[in-house]
Motif scaffolding. Structure first.
Motif, PDB file in Angstrom:
ATOM      1  N   GLY A  95       0.800  -1.215   0.000  1.00 59.88           N
ATOM      2  CA  GLY A  95       0.000   0.000   0.000  1.00 59.88           C
ATOM      3  C   GLY A  95       0.830   1.260   0.000  1.00 59.88           C
ATOM      4  N   THR A  96       0.153   2.388  -0.066  1.00 59.84           N
ATOM      5  CA  THR A  96       0.847   3.661  -0.061  1.00 59.84           C
ATOM      6  C   THR A  96      -0.054   4.728   0.524  1.00 59.84           C
ATOM      7  OG1 THR A  96       2.146   5.204  -1.410  1.00 59.84           O
ATOM      8  CG2 THR A  96       0.060   4.415  -2.344  1.00 59.84           C
ATOM      9  N   VAL A  97       0.529   5.848   0.858  1.00 55.56           N
ATOM     10  CA  VAL A  97      -0.195   7.008   1.374  1.00 55.56           C
ATOM     11  C   VAL A  97      -0.156   8.081   0.296  1.00 55.56           C
ATOM     12  CG1 VAL A  97      -0.234   8.819   3.136  1.00 55.56           C
ATOM     13  CG2 VAL A  97       0.347   6.467   3.768  1.00 55.56           C
ATOM     14  N   ILE A  98      -1.323   8.653  -0.013  1.00 54.71           N
ATOM     15  CA  ILE A  98      -1.402   9.661  -1.061  1.00 54.71           C
ATOM     16  C   ILE A  98      -1.944  10.976  -0.525  1.00 54.71           C
ATOM     17  CG2 ILE A  98      -1.772   7.901  -2.845  1.00 54.71           C
ATOM     18  CD1 ILE A  98      -4.741   8.947  -2.908  1.00 54.71           C
ATOM     19  N   HIS A  99      -1.687  12.038  -1.291  1.00 55.38           N
ATOM     20  CA  HIS A  99      -2.223  13.360  -0.985  1.00 55.38           C
ATOM     21  C   HIS A  99      -3.664  13.454  -1.477  1.00 55.38           C
ATOM     22  CE1 HIS A  99       1.644  15.892  -0.420  1.00 55.38           C
ATOM     23  NE2 HIS A  99       1.919  14.627  -0.177  1.00 55.38           N
ATOM     24  N   LYS A 100      -4.520  14.020  -0.654  1.00 57.52           N
ATOM     25  CA  LYS A 100      -5.884  14.333  -1.043  1.00 57.52           C
ATOM     26  C   LYS A 100      -5.993  15.835  -1.288  1.00 57.52           C
ATOM     27  CE  LYS A 100      -9.223  12.320   1.248  1.00 57.52           C
ATOM     28  NZ  LYS A 100     -10.069  11.921   2.406  1.00 57.52           N
ATOM     29  N   ALA A 101      -6.961  16.251  -2.071  1.00 59.87           N
ATOM     30  CA  ALA A 101      -7.173  17.682  -2.338  1.00 59.87           C
ATOM     31  C   ALA A 101      -7.995  18.301  -1.211  1.00 59.87           C
ATOM     32  CB  ALA A 101      -7.857  17.869  -3.678  1.00 59.87           C
ATOM     33  N   GLU A 102      -7.549  18.069   0.016  1.00 57.15           N
ATOM     34  CA  GLU A 102      -8.219  18.593   1.201  1.00 57.15           C
ATOM     35  C   GLU A 102      -7.154  19.063   2.178  1.00 57.15           C
ATOM     36  OE1 GLU A 102     -10.661  15.604   2.973  1.00 57.15           O
ATOM     37  OE2 GLU A 102     -11.450  14.908   1.039  1.00 57.15           O
ATOM     38  N   ALA A 103      -7.419  20.182   2.817  1.00 57.86           N
ATOM     39  CA  ALA A 103      -6.487  20.659   3.832  1.00 57.86           C
ATOM     40  C   ALA A 103      -6.641  19.844   5.102  1.00 57.86           C
ATOM     41  CB  ALA A 103      -6.752  22.132   4.128  1.00 57.86           C
ATOM     42  N   ASP A 104      -5.552  19.636   5.806  1.00 58.15           N
ATOM     43  CA  ASP A 104      -5.598  19.053   7.138  1.00 58.15           C
ATOM     44  C   ASP A 104      -5.490  20.193   8.156  1.00 58.15           C
ATOM     45  OD1 ASP A 104      -5.473  17.610   9.427  1.00 58.15           O
ATOM     46  OD2 ASP A 104      -3.907  16.235   8.775  1.00 58.15           O
ATOM     47  N   TYR A 105      -4.328  20.852   8.206  1.00 59.81           N
ATOM     48  CA  TYR A 105      -4.214  22.026   9.066  1.00 59.81           C
ATOM     49  C   TYR A 105      -3.117  22.941   8.544  1.00 59.81           C
ATOM     50  CZ  TYR A 105      -0.303  19.480  11.199  1.00 59.81           C
ATOM     51  OH  TYR A 105       0.866  18.782  11.411  1.00 59.81           O
ATOM     52  N   LEU A 106      -3.254  24.234   8.845  1.00 64.18           N
ATOM     53  CA  LEU A 106      -2.240  25.242   8.541  1.00 64.18           C
ATOM     54  C   LEU A 106      -1.526  25.556   9.838  1.00 64.18           C
ATOM     55  CD1 LEU A 106      -0.916  27.327   6.637  1.00 64.18           C
ATOM     56  CD2 LEU A 106      -2.734  28.930   7.302  1.00 64.18           C
ATOM     57  N   ASP A 107      -0.246  25.232   9.881  1.00 65.95           N
ATOM     58  CA  ASP A 107       0.531  25.383  11.103  1.00 65.95           C
ATOM     59  C   ASP A 107       1.039  26.816  11.221  1.00 65.95           C
ATOM     60  OD1 ASP A 107       1.757  24.288  13.462  1.00 65.95           O
ATOM     61  OD2 ASP A 107       3.675  24.423  12.422  1.00 65.95           O
TER      62      ASP A 107
END
Length: 301
Positions: A203-215
């Motif tokens: 498996g792998t981890v991919i980027h989604k077109a959604e923000a998680d958080y702005l640090d």
């Protein structure tokens, strides 16, 4: 010689005295320091380094799809309309995030579906190969030598340092240990939402077109506590977005140091206060240590 890139004066003495007190008074496990990255550990003008990385991707997208050329931020990237981008960042630091949301939507779309491994490979290659547009040096050589000395001095005295940046966590991770001596697990930064997808290869981890958080801003102390589980003794930043982090670096009865880097050297770097006006006022009010690039550093890069 300790901190050779720092000129003798109030800022250098404040750093050395803080470290002396921390070593004498604070157990090693409590010696935590946090550093902003853009404009604090490496150069952020004429634009943040990661923004250059993203703009190149947006421009490539607009080159391939003409329909994107009339939409921001693709238009700004494609036409090299950097004035819009500079205004957007200035508006953000002044509290107006309308255009930042437009920019963020483009950033999220730029790397949708890419694996975390591929993203890191692209960012590392960019940092190693691309040169700063005006300084003429590779981006990895745009780090501030006096700040590297400070990180080394802290490490030699039992401190654990973290990068706490509004920039992308996964953009900085590939080079953080080599450049700063800070391992990737101690990089705290903004991130998009991620998703795990299973396959026959693990498996792998991919980027989604959604923000998680702005640090940035008040989010920085939250992320510091979530990751480190401690309040820092030292915090270093350069902008209004670092004020909450610098305020957080207070421990009743313990030595603490808040460093605010002031960009005032037009000959060796850049001279600007845009985005740091509130922080400079707060530094004066609270007695933070303001570090002048022009006056306090014998060398910059």
């Amino acid at each position: 010689m300790t901190l050779p890139g720092w000129r003798d004066g109030h800022a250098k003495e404040a750093v050395l005295e803080f470290v002396r007190r921390a070593v004498a008074e604070v157990p090693v496990e409590e010696r935590v320091a946090v550093f902003d990255n853009d404009g604090t550990l490496w150069c952020e003008k004429p634009m943040p380094i990661q923004l250059d990385f993203i703009l190149r991707r947006l421009a490539a997208m607009a080159e391939a799809d003409a329909a994107l050329r009339d939409r921001q931020p693709w238009r700004a990237a494609y036409e090299r309309e950097y004035g819009w981008l500079a205004t957007t960042l200035d508006e953000h630091y002044a509290g107006d995030d309308r255009n930042v949301r437009v920019l963020a939507a483009g950033i999220l779309a730029a790397y949708e579906g890419i694996t975390v491994e591929d993203f890191e490979a692209q960012s590392e290659r960019f940092l190693r190969e691309v040169k700063h547009p005006t300084l003429g040096r590779e981006y990895l050589r745009c780090t501030y030598a006096p700040m590297i000395e400070l990180l080394d001095h802290l490490a030699a005295n039992g401190f654990t340092s973290y990068i706490v940046s509004g920039g992308g966590r996964d953009f900085m991770r590939p080079i953080s240990n080599e450049v700063y001596g800070i391992p990737r697990e101690r990089v705290i930064g903004s991130t998009v939402a991620l998703e795990y997808r299973s396959d026959e290869h693990g498996g792998t981890v991919i980027h989604k077109a959604e923000a998680d958080y702005l640090d940035d801003g008040p989010e920085k102390p939250v992320r510091i506590w979530s990751r480190a589980g401690r309040r820092p003794l030292l915090a270093a930043g350069n902008s209004n977005g670092d004020m909450a982090m610098l305020n957080f670096a207070q421990r009743p009865g313990k030595p603490s140091l808040r460093l605010l880097l002031k960009h005032d050297d037009s000959v060796r770097e850049f001279d600007y206060i845009s985005g740091s006006e509130q922080a400079l006022k707060e530094a004066e009010r609270q007695g933070w240590t303001v570090v002048s690039i022009r006056d306090d550093w014998a060398t910059v890069f």
